[in-house]
Design a protein around this motif. Structure first.
Motif, PDB file in Angstrom:
ATOM      1  N   LYS A 631       0.519  -1.486   0.092  1.00  0.00           N
ATOM      2  CA  LYS A 631       0.009   0.024   0.312  1.00  0.00           C
ATOM      3  C   LYS A 631       0.983   0.906  -0.124  1.00  0.00           C
ATOM      4  CE  LYS A 631      -3.886  -2.402   0.081  1.00  0.00           C
ATOM      5  NZ  LYS A 631      -4.054  -2.487  -0.789  1.00  0.00           N
ATOM      6  N   LEU A 632       0.103   2.064  -1.175  1.00  0.00           N
ATOM      7  CA  LEU A 632       1.123   3.872  -1.240  1.00  0.00           C
ATOM      8  C   LEU A 632       0.389   4.552  -0.809  1.00  0.00           C
ATOM      9  CD1 LEU A 632       3.477   2.599  -4.254  1.00  0.00           C
ATOM     10  CD2 LEU A 632       4.336   2.167  -1.926  1.00  0.00           C
ATOM     11  N   LYS A 633       0.952   6.061   0.095  1.00  0.00           N
ATOM     12  CA  LYS A 633       0.375   6.553   0.291  1.00  0.00           C
ATOM     13  C   LYS A 633       0.551   8.044  -0.994  1.00  0.00           C
ATOM     14  CE  LYS A 633       1.584   6.984   4.693  1.00  0.00           C
ATOM     15  NZ  LYS A 633       2.518   8.283   5.935  1.00  0.00           N
ATOM     16  N   PRO A 634      -1.095   8.516  -0.992  1.00  0.00           N
ATOM     17  CA  PRO A 634      -1.179   9.277  -2.580  1.00  0.00           C
ATOM     18  C   PRO A 634      -0.254  10.235  -3.042  1.00  0.00           C
ATOM     19  CG  PRO A 634      -3.536   9.213  -1.169  1.00  0.00           C
ATOM     20  CD  PRO A 634      -1.707   8.374  -0.356  1.00  0.00           C
ATOM     21  N   LEU A 635       0.697  10.977  -2.271  1.00  0.00           N
ATOM     22  CA  LEU A 635       2.224  11.718  -2.067  1.00  0.00           C
ATOM     23  C   LEU A 635       3.570  11.082  -2.981  1.00  0.00           C
ATOM     24  CD1 LEU A 635       3.610  14.223  -2.209  1.00  0.00           C
ATOM     25  CD2 LEU A 635       4.665  13.334   0.274  1.00  0.00           C
ATOM     26  N   GLY A 640       6.240   9.296  -7.977  1.00  0.00           N
ATOM     27  CA  GLY A 640       6.541   7.949  -8.308  1.00  0.00           C
ATOM     28  C   GLY A 640       6.380   7.785 -10.154  1.00  0.00           C
ATOM     29  N   TRP A 641       4.932   8.621 -10.439  1.00  0.00           N
ATOM     30  CA  TRP A 641       4.972   9.116 -11.778  1.00  0.00           C
ATOM     31  C   TRP A 641       5.318  10.483 -11.546  1.00  0.00           C
ATOM     32  CZ3 TRP A 641       2.260   5.615 -14.658  1.00  0.00           C
ATOM     33  CH2 TRP A 641       1.864   4.562 -14.522  1.00  0.00           C
ATOM     34  N   TYR A 693       0.244  -3.230  -8.327  1.00  0.00           N
ATOM     35  CA  TYR A 693      -0.395  -3.012  -7.269  1.00  0.00           C
ATOM     36  C   TYR A 693      -1.867  -1.490  -6.940  1.00  0.00           C
ATOM     37  CZ  TYR A 693       4.243  -4.055  -5.014  1.00  0.00           C
ATOM     38  OH  TYR A 693       5.331  -5.216  -4.837  1.00  0.00           O
ATOM     39  N   GLY A 694      -2.593  -1.014  -8.873  1.00  0.00           N
ATOM     40  CA  GLY A 694      -3.198  -0.891  -8.581  1.00  0.00           C
ATOM     41  C   GLY A 694      -3.607   0.588  -8.693  1.00  0.00           C
TER      42      GLY A 694
END
Length: 823
Positions: A631-635, A640-641, A693-694
């Motif tokens: 699970k990754l945080k939105p920030l 990353g993108w 990971y979605g």
């Protein structure tokens, strides 16, 4: 033989006729015919008489020399008869020319009103008038230039048959014979647009090869048309020109010399088939007087089809495959649709019968087609990989559309100097990082599939099966495509066929074994069979050393990641050292031909260069296998993108300056040369992980699109077959192709569609069948008796149990096919 006096007339008429045709076209397009110049006063008459007497004396002397030379040097009775017959025609023609001159001179005071008027309303009369004018012009030109041309070419020694054929052609041109005029028409002329980089004039290839010169007396063919491509290498300057020439056309050429350096001009010539390669070469050198470097790289003549041993073997192989496909499809359909009551009892089925059915069924188009079009994937499938695989393949074909065809096939090459100024062109200009996507995918899928097998076997890896499986998977389709190279001459031909196709066939004839044993990337790129196949050799070499990392990752993960880190650093250091030592560019520059070849051999094609992307693929595969629910945080996702987009764009477009002649700082150049492939691959790793990971959003929706599942299965065979598509297309062009980005994109789409269509055929009739037959070559271990009852598997058709003799081959075929296709 010393036949130079006899051979002169051939060259003479060749040049004369070109001049005659230009004069004839002018006469045919005017309403009033302008006759040859006639003197009007006594002084001019006296001068004309002297010129005529001198011409008669030169022709008489040349005729005597030709006759004596022929009697001395031509001993073959057939050649002597042909030459003597041609000499009589020439002497008779010369006498007629002199008589015509006298008639024209004495008739200068004749009242033109007494001349019969030819009506212009009758088409037949118009054509007869044009024919008369053409013959008069040809005779006039022959009278004026024949003696001088004889003296000019007195040093050329041609073969007797060539000389005789050239004289016959010249006389036939004087009579406006169809085959002779077609021979002139089929030869290339000075092209338009030379200042824009048009370097080739092909002439009419098919028209030339279709010419037949018959002998009316013997009713046999004297000769046919032979198409020769004359190569002229221009001395392009390597240093700035004198300032006085900057405003001249030479100054324009000098500014574009880096685009045309090493690229020769080519002119198509149509000559009699009796003229040898050496004859044409002699004529070319005399015509250009050593002002330019001239050669004759190829000559083509239409011949009867004779299959070589190589072609017979390949056609036999294809015929066998076709027979197996038809038999397997027929048997499969018969068993699919037969009534249940007619089903054979498996207990009564003999072992060899069951095995034969399985072998033939492997070639069934019905079953293989359903499997190829099936878009149902398991829960552990990495859907984004299908789209990445397809787009990488499309990028490879786009780059090869610009790089692989011979540049001499294009008109307007000067447009390249404007194309490279466009920053968007860097997608092609700096596209060599595309292949690192394949290395990344190869390492990722290898870990993802092999680790599952290690879990079921307590970390034991059957190295023999590991190597043989990969070797068969890659080698059989590759060798089939290489064998198809030898039957390409049966498909088509063209002016550039020798340069684009025959040269590749000869390379494959010499070095196919290097592809088969996977070290073609260590050969000189100019000698390698199908140079894009270097990737397969480098990938196999990395595959062979990967068990060390795989076993280490399974047993000691931290040590395994240490090996991966060491591999990335080793890749950086090796590339940096070679770049610094050889003074290479940070990345390959297309129009620097010297460094293009050298960097390809020392850097781009070597496994250590791509070890970094391969190791990142190994690490990504392990991460996705062991940690599926991160699970990754939105920030973090947003960063990353952003970082991925900026870094990948910097890799592609950051090389703009030095690709346009601005050399970078040595430190910046070394850093870019070392790490840009790894940085680009890290961007791919983020895209893959984010999609799994979605966090992929629309990117994941695009890359996981169901049609890409099918197209992704065809990427390997499309990679194998697309060079043949480009080579054949380049070799069959009949005229110059206009160069522009729009035209190149259109050609790219054609190559992409054709490659995918041919890849689907190879996938169905060869790749999938032999993947299935691998079960018989590498059978699974026989299960123990205690587990036999739980591992009974039923056949797909009619729910029948497989015979016991097939038990060791009855592992889950669907899983094997999916696993192999991912590799």
């Amino acid at each position: 033989m010393n036949r130079h006096r006899v051979l002169i007339l051939a060259k003479i008429f060749w040049f004369l006729v070109l001049f005659c045709l230009d004069r004839t076209n002018e006469a045919a397009n005017t309403t009033d015919f302008v006759p040859p110049y006639l003197p009007s006063d006594n002084g001019d008459n006296l001068l004309s008489t002297k010129l005529t007497t001198s011409a008669q004396r030169d022709i008489r002397n040349s005729t005597e020399e030709i006759t004596s030379s022929t009697e001395r040097n031509i001993t073959n009775p057939t050649e002597r008869n042909a030459v003597n017959s041609t000499e009589r025609d020439i002497i008779s023609s010369t006498e007629n020319i002199i008589k015509l001159h006298k008639m024209l001179k004495t008739s200068r005071n004749v009242d033109s009103s007494l001349t019969p008027e030819v009506t212009t309303k009758n088409p037949i009369s118009q054509w007869l008038n044009i024919e008369r004018r053409m013959k008069e012009i040809i005779n006039s030109v022959l009278k004026q230039f024949l003696p001088n041309i004889i003296r000019m070419f007195s040093t050329i020694e041609l073969s007797g048959p060539c000389y005789s054929s050239l004289l016959k052609t010249a006389l036939a041109v004087r009579k406006l014979k169809s085959w002779a005029m077609k021979m002139l028409d089929a030869s290339g002329k000075i092209p338009s647009g030379i200042a824009e980089g048009t370097t080739t004039t092909f002439g009419a290839y098919d028209l030339c090869l279709g010419i037949i010169a018959n002998n009316k007396r013997t009713k046999k063919v004297d000769f046919r048309g032979k198409y020769c491509l004359l190569e002229i290498l221009s001395p392009f300057p390597t240093t700035p020109l004198d300032p006085r020439l900057q405003d001249t056309i030479l100054g324009d050429f000098a500014r574009s010399a880096h685009l045309l350096q090493g690229r020769s001009n080519r002119i198509g010539l149509c000559v009699p088939s009796t003229c040898t390669h050496q004859d044409v070469d002699k004529v070319a050198h005399v015509a250009f007087q050593d002002a330019l470097h001239v050669s004759v790289p190829q000559c083509d003549v239409k011949e009867e089809l004779n299959l070589s041993a190589e072609q017979i073997g390949v056609l036999s192989l294809l015929g066998t495959l076709l027979l197996l496909v038809v038999s397997g499809t027929t048997l499969d359909l018969w068993k699919q649709y037969q009534p249940d009551k007619q089903t054979l009892n498996p207990k009564k089925t003999k072992c060899w019968q069951a095995m034969s059915f399985e072998v033939l069924k492997a070639f069934s188009l019905y079953t293989n087609g359903k499997q190829m079009l099936n878009t149902n994937v398991g829960s552990g499938n990495l859907g984004a990989l299908h789209g990445i695989r397809f787009f990488t393949m499309a990028w490879v074909i786009l780059a090869h559309t610009y790089i692989m065809p011979p540049m001499r096939m294009y008109n307007g090459l000067i447009n390249l100097q404007y194309a490279v100024k466009d920053v968007t062109f860097m997608v092609v200009w700096n596209s060599f990082v595309q292949v690192d996507s394949f290395f990344f995918l190869s390492g990722l899928v290898l870990v993802y599939t092999t680790m599952k097998k290690l879990n079921g076997k307590n970390g034991r890896l059957n190295l023999v099966r590991y190597v043989i499986h990969r070797y068969l998977r890659l080698t059989l389709p590759m060798m089939l495509v290489i064998s198809l190279m030898f039957i390409l001459p049966l498909i088509s031909s063209g002016p550039l066929w020798n340069n684009a196709v025959e040269s590749q066939i000869q390379r494959c004839r010499n070095t196919w074994w290097a592809n088969m044993f996977y070290f073609s990337n260590f050969l000189n790129p100019r000698n390698a069979c199908l140079s894009p196949y270097w990737y397969l050799s480098a990938d196999m070499q990395l595959y062979l050393i990967s068990p060390v990392v795989l076993i280490t990752l399974y047993k000691w993960p931290r040590m395994g990641f240490g090996l991966i880190t060491f591999g990335i650093l080793a890749s950086w250091v090796s590339v940096a050292a070679i770049t610094l030592w050889s003074n290479f560019h940070p990345s390959i520059v297309l129009f620097d031909r010297k460094t293009f070849i050298e960097m390809g051999g020392y850097i781009h094609m070597q496994p250590y260069t791509h070890l970094g992307p391969y190791c990142i693929g190994l690490a990504t595969g392990y991460l996705l296998l062991k940690h599926r629910n991160i699970k990754l945080k939105p920030l973090v996702v947003a960063l990353g993108w952003i970082i991925t987009t900026v870094s990948c764009s910097a890799v592609i477009f950051g090389a703009y300056d030095w690709h346009n002649g601005i050399k970078p700082n040595i430190v910046v150049g070394i850093i870019y040369a070392s790490v840009h492939r790894t940085v680009f691959t890290l961007g791919l790793a983020w895209i893959t992980c984010a999609c799994v990971y979605g966090y992929g959003g629309p990117v994941n929706a695009l890359l996981s699109w169901e049609p890409f599942i099918v197209l992704g299965r065809l990427t390997y065979t499309s990679y194998l077959i697309h060079p043949l598509v480009i080579y054949v297309r380049s070799g069959t062009v009949r005229e110059g192709q206009f160069f522009s980005h729009f035209e190149q994109v259109c050609r790219f789409l054609i190559y992409l569609v054709l490659s995918m269509c041919l890849a689907s055929v190879l996938h169905l009739i060869f790749e999938v069948p032999f993947m299935k037959l691998e079960r018989f070559l590498l059978p699974q271990p026989t299960p123990s008796k205690s587990s036999w009852s739980s591992r009974k598997q039923k056949e797909e058709t009619n729910g029948q149990v497989a015979p016991n003799c097939m038990s060791k081959y009855s592992s889950d075929m669907k899983e094997d096919i999916v696993t192999i296709s991912r590799l």
